[in-house]
Every structure is written in C-alpha cells, then in structure tokens.
Design a protein around this motif. Structure first.
Motif, PDB file in Angstrom:
ATOM      1  N   SER A   1      -4.273   6.955   0.141  1.00 27.95           N
ATOM      2  CA  SER A   1      -4.068   6.555  -1.203  1.00 27.95           C
ATOM      3  C   SER A   1      -5.241   6.917  -1.965  1.00 27.95           C
ATOM      4  N   LEU A   2      -6.390   6.794  -1.560  1.00 28.90           N
ATOM      5  CA  LEU A   2      -7.641   7.106  -2.536  1.00 28.90           C
ATOM      6  C   LEU A   2      -7.775   8.387  -2.396  1.00 28.90           C
ATOM      7  N   LEU A   3      -7.298   9.290  -1.449  1.00 29.88           N
ATOM      8  CA  LEU A   3      -7.433  10.822  -1.378  1.00 29.88           C
ATOM      9  C   LEU A   3      -6.186  11.632  -1.910  1.00 29.88           C
ATOM     10  N   SER A   4      -5.221  10.985  -2.246  1.00 37.09           N
ATOM     11  CA  SER A   4      -3.990  11.600  -2.766  1.00 37.09           C
ATOM     12  C   SER A   4      -4.282  11.740  -4.269  1.00 37.09           C
ATOM     13  N   PRO A   5      -3.490  12.963  -4.784  1.00 32.75           N
ATOM     14  CA  PRO A   5      -3.510  13.343  -6.217  1.00 32.75           C
ATOM     15  C   PRO A   5      -2.960  11.955  -6.934  1.00 32.75           C
ATOM     16  N   THR A   6      -3.348  11.798  -8.033  1.00 32.10           N
ATOM     17  CA  THR A   6      -2.587  10.749  -8.963  1.00 32.10           C
ATOM     18  C   THR A   6      -1.373  11.242  -9.511  1.00 32.10           C
TER      19      THR A   6
ATOM     20  N   PRO B   1     -16.688   4.905  13.836  1.00 39.89           N
ATOM     21  CA  PRO B   1     -17.010   4.556  15.094  1.00 39.89           C
ATOM     22  C   PRO B   1     -16.827   3.109  15.331  1.00 39.89           C
ATOM     23  N   ARG B   2     -16.476   2.173  14.209  1.00 42.19           N
ATOM     24  CA  ARG B   2     -15.899   1.088  14.633  1.00 42.19           C
ATOM     25  C   ARG B   2     -14.638   0.685  15.187  1.00 42.19           C
ATOM     26  N   VAL B   3     -14.375  -0.011  15.945  1.00 37.04           N
ATOM     27  CA  VAL B   3     -13.186  -0.613  16.554  1.00 37.04           C
ATOM     28  C   VAL B   3     -12.391  -1.536  15.587  1.00 37.04           C
ATOM     29  N   LEU B   4     -11.314  -1.141  14.854  1.00 42.38           N
ATOM     30  CA  LEU B   4     -10.461  -1.964  13.916  1.00 42.38           C
ATOM     31  C   LEU B   4      -9.482  -2.756  14.801  1.00 42.38           C
ATOM     32  N   ARG B   5      -9.091  -4.146  14.198  1.00 46.67           N
ATOM     33  CA  ARG B   5      -7.973  -4.689  14.792  1.00 46.67           C
ATOM     34  C   ARG B   5      -6.592  -3.989  14.737  1.00 46.67           C
ATOM     35  N   ALA B   6      -5.649  -4.443  15.431  1.00 46.24           N
ATOM     36  CA  ALA B   6      -4.287  -3.718  15.534  1.00 46.24           C
ATOM     37  C   ALA B   6      -3.840  -3.623  14.116  1.00 46.24           C
ATOM     38  N   GLU B   7      -3.848  -4.825  13.437  1.00 45.92           N
ATOM     39  CA  GLU B   7      -3.410  -4.839  12.142  1.00 45.92           C
ATOM     40  C   GLU B   7      -4.074  -4.337  11.099  1.00 45.92           C
ATOM     41  N   THR B   8      -5.347  -4.006  11.406  1.00 48.74           N
ATOM     42  CA  THR B   8      -6.060  -3.254  10.223  1.00 48.74           C
ATOM     43  C   THR B   8      -6.069  -1.826  10.254  1.00 48.74           C
ATOM     44  N   ALA B   9      -6.076  -1.173  11.374  1.00 46.95           N
ATOM     45  CA  ALA B   9      -6.114   0.222  11.490  1.00 46.95           C
ATOM     46  C   ALA B   9      -5.202   0.908  10.498  1.00 46.95           C
ATOM     47  N   PRO B  10      -3.802   0.703  10.767  1.00 45.85           N
ATOM     48  CA  PRO B  10      -2.897   1.188   9.891  1.00 45.85           C
ATOM     49  C   PRO B  10      -2.946   1.146   8.628  1.00 45.85           C
ATOM     50  N   LEU B  11      -3.391   0.050   8.028  1.00 40.21           N
ATOM     51  CA  LEU B  11      -3.589  -0.302   6.677  1.00 40.21           C
ATOM     52  C   LEU B  11      -4.829   0.641   6.165  1.00 40.21           C
ATOM     53  N   ALA B  12      -6.062   0.822   7.005  1.00 42.45           N
ATOM     54  CA  ALA B  12      -7.073   1.448   6.610  1.00 42.45           C
ATOM     55  C   ALA B  12      -6.494   3.064   6.497  1.00 42.45           C
ATOM     56  N   CYS B  13      -5.469   3.252   7.258  1.00 35.51           N
ATOM     57  CA  CYS B  13      -4.924   4.584   7.074  1.00 35.51           C
ATOM     58  C   CYS B  13      -4.326   4.897   5.414  1.00 35.51           C
ATOM     59  N   LEU B  14      -3.518   3.884   5.344  1.00 34.64           N
ATOM     60  CA  LEU B  14      -2.984   3.733   4.144  1.00 34.64           C
ATOM     61  C   LEU B  14      -3.918   3.943   2.885  1.00 34.64           C
ATOM     62  N   SER B  15      -4.695   3.136   2.905  1.00 31.02           N
ATOM     63  CA  SER B  15      -5.715   3.191   2.051  1.00 31.02           C
ATOM     64  C   SER B  15      -6.467   4.158   1.526  1.00 31.02           C
ATOM     65  N   LEU B  16      -6.683   4.854   2.893  1.00 30.75           N
ATOM     66  CA  LEU B  16      -7.546   6.273   2.715  1.00 30.75           C
ATOM     67  C   LEU B  16      -6.869   7.393   2.197  1.00 30.75           C
TER      68      LEU B  16
ATOM     69  N   LEU C   1       0.858  -1.069  -0.003  1.00 31.17           N
ATOM     70  CA  LEU C   1       0.000   0.151   0.069  1.00 31.17           C
ATOM     71  C   LEU C   1       0.892   1.408   0.049  1.00 31.17           C
ATOM     72  N   GLY C   2       2.157   0.998   0.107  1.00 32.72           N
ATOM     73  CA  GLY C   2       3.024   2.209  -0.179  1.00 32.72           C
ATOM     74  C   GLY C   2       3.818   2.836   1.057  1.00 32.72           C
ATOM     75  N   ALA C   3       3.692   2.265   2.233  1.00 34.04           N
ATOM     76  CA  ALA C   3       4.418   2.977   3.443  1.00 34.04           C
ATOM     77  C   ALA C   3       5.777   3.190   3.328  1.00 34.04           C
ATOM     78  N   ALA C   4       5.965   4.281   3.645  1.00 30.77           N
ATOM     79  CA  ALA C   4       7.505   4.830   3.458  1.00 30.77           C
ATOM     80  C   ALA C   4       8.468   4.154   4.447  1.00 30.77           C
ATOM     81  N   SER C   5       7.917   3.904   5.709  1.00 25.43           N
ATOM     82  CA  SER C   5       8.738   3.363   6.774  1.00 25.43           C
ATOM     83  C   SER C   5       7.758   2.609   7.733  1.00 25.43           C
ATOM     84  N   ILE C   6       8.451   1.668   8.528  1.00 25.09           N
ATOM     85  CA  ILE C   6       7.379   1.204   9.681  1.00 25.09           C
ATOM     86  C   ILE C   6       8.337   0.897  10.922  1.00 25.09           C
ATOM     87  N   GLN C   7       7.673   1.531  11.881  1.00 23.02           N
ATOM     88  CA  GLN C   7       8.417   1.356  13.510  1.00 23.02           C
ATOM     89  C   GLN C   7       7.809   0.402  14.270  1.00 23.02           C
TER      90      GLN C   7
END
Length: 254
Positions: free
Chosen positions: A249-254, A232-247, A107-113
C-alpha cells in the motif's frame, strides 16, 4: 456520514428492496427509523463492468425482522487498492485468524485463502470448516462496511496446502495470476521491495505458527513461488501477511 451496509443484491436507483438478514438486523440494532438515510454497496457498483461505488438509500418500512428501503442515487467511488493482493496462509490459531481477516480487509486484500499445513495448529473440516468460513465472511463484510470499501474480499474455502499447491502447479499462470511470492526465512531470499516491480497482482503464501516446512517451501517454489523476505526479524503468523499488505500500500501509486 450515514451508516453503510453490504447488500448482495442487484441495486437499481428508484427500486424498493428488502435488506439481507445481516443488514436488516444491523439497522434494527442501530434503532434507525423510516425516513433515515443509509448507504448501500453490493461489490458490483451500478452493474457496469469495472464500476465501483455505492448507493444512497432511504428506509421505507421497519418490520419485526425485515427492513425495506428505497434505493437512491449511485456515486462512483474508487477505494480499492491499485494493486491486487491475494493472501494464502496457514491459519493461525484461536481468534488470531478472525483478527487477520478483519485487518486484511481494512488493508485492501483482494482475497484470502485459509490453508492447513504441516505445522498448522488449527485444523478444521466438514461442518466446522463451513461454520468458520461463514464466520470469516461475516467479519470481512463488517470490516468492509466500517472501513469504506465497496468490495468485500473473497474468503476461499479451507483446503490443505498440498492440494492448493497442486492446483497452482497445474495452472498455466494467466496474466491476471500475477507474481507468486513465498514469505521465507531462508538465507539469500530476495527483499520483498525488490520483487514488487513490474506487476499489479500478487499472491503471497505464508505459513502458520512455526512457518512452512522445508518440503512445503520446496513444493511452493516448484509451483512458481519466489521466496522473499520482510527483513531479519521473525514476525508472527498473523503479522507477516499484514506487513506485506501495508508495504505494498505504501509503495503503490495513489
């Protein structure tokens, strides 16, 4: 499309180089032969500042455990996300961290800590942490090869949340540090979509299973992190960061 391999080498058109161990092993597994074409990338492009691309290459020789290739033409190919997203998160347990690293790379993460926090199930240090780090970096390389990225996200060494926040708080945030956002379930937090305007670099902090504790969230906000919500929904620990990346990506200029 020819098979793609990451080679942490200075690649120059016309040069003959030996592939790194992991790439050579992969070539052997695929049963490629001298004369076959492959694609190489090194995360540095052609060495020019800001370049991003990949090289054609031809297999010259196959040894028992080594592979020699002739580096061919370079093609500038931009595939990185227009916004740089750095993930800092409490490590989920079991194989979920492996899955997170793989998908965050795609999904394009630049780095992971990877972080250990109050409620972390996975706690590692010493040799075990070093082995996990090497394993995660290998996953990021394989995911970059598969998805077409020409840069491999940096996987930082495992550290505690408290130590990491201290280093964040001690910094006078430079321009490239961008916006610091804390994924939070607190009432009254800002919607993530509202926090994305005006910057192209973000650091997202999220918790492990069970989330961050109140004191940890307070420490993060003291270090300059603004609480945001994904809804309002509680996402799993591994889902929330990916949801951020996806969002993003969708909102970024192409």
């Amino acid at each position: 499309m020819s098979a793609r391999f990451y080679a942490d080498l200075a690649l120059v058109t016309g040069s003959s180089v030996g592939l790194p161990e992991h790439a050579a092993r992969h070539v052997q597994v695929l049963r490629l032969q001298p004369g076959d074409s492959i694609t190489l990338f090194n995360g540095q492009g052609d060495g020019q500042a800001g370049s991003e691309g990949e090289f054609e290459a031809t297999i010259e020789r196959m040894g028992r455990s080594d592979v020699q290739v002739l580096v061919g033409a370079y093609t500038a190919t931009r595939r990185e996300a227009p916004r740089a997203v750095h993930l800092a998160m409490g490590m989920p347990a079991n194989e979920r961290m492996d899955w997170l690293v793989e998908k965050a790379t795609e999904l394009g993460a630049a780095s992971i800590q990877p972080l250990m926090s109050e409620r972390s199930v996975l706690r590692i240090k010493g040799d075990r942490a070093d082995k996990k780090l090497a394993h995660w970096r290998g996953i990021a390389i394989a995911a970059s090869e598969q998805c077409g990225r020409n840069r491999v996200p940096l996987i930082h060494e495992v550290t505690s949340l408290s130590d990491w926040l201290k280093s964040c708080a001690a910094q006078t945030p430079p321009a490239q540090a961008g916006t610091r956002l804390l994924l939070s379930l607190q009432d009254g937090t800002q919607a993530l979509t509202q926090a994305l305007a005006g910057n192209n670099t973000f650091t997202f902090l999220s918790g492990p299973e069970g989330g961050l504790g109140p004191a940890e969230e307070a420490a993060a906000m003291a270090a300059g992190f603004r609480p945001v919500t994904l809804g309002p929904r509680v996402l799993r620990a591994e889902t929330a960061p990916l949801a951020c990346l996806s969002l993003i990506s969708l909102l970024s200029p192409t």
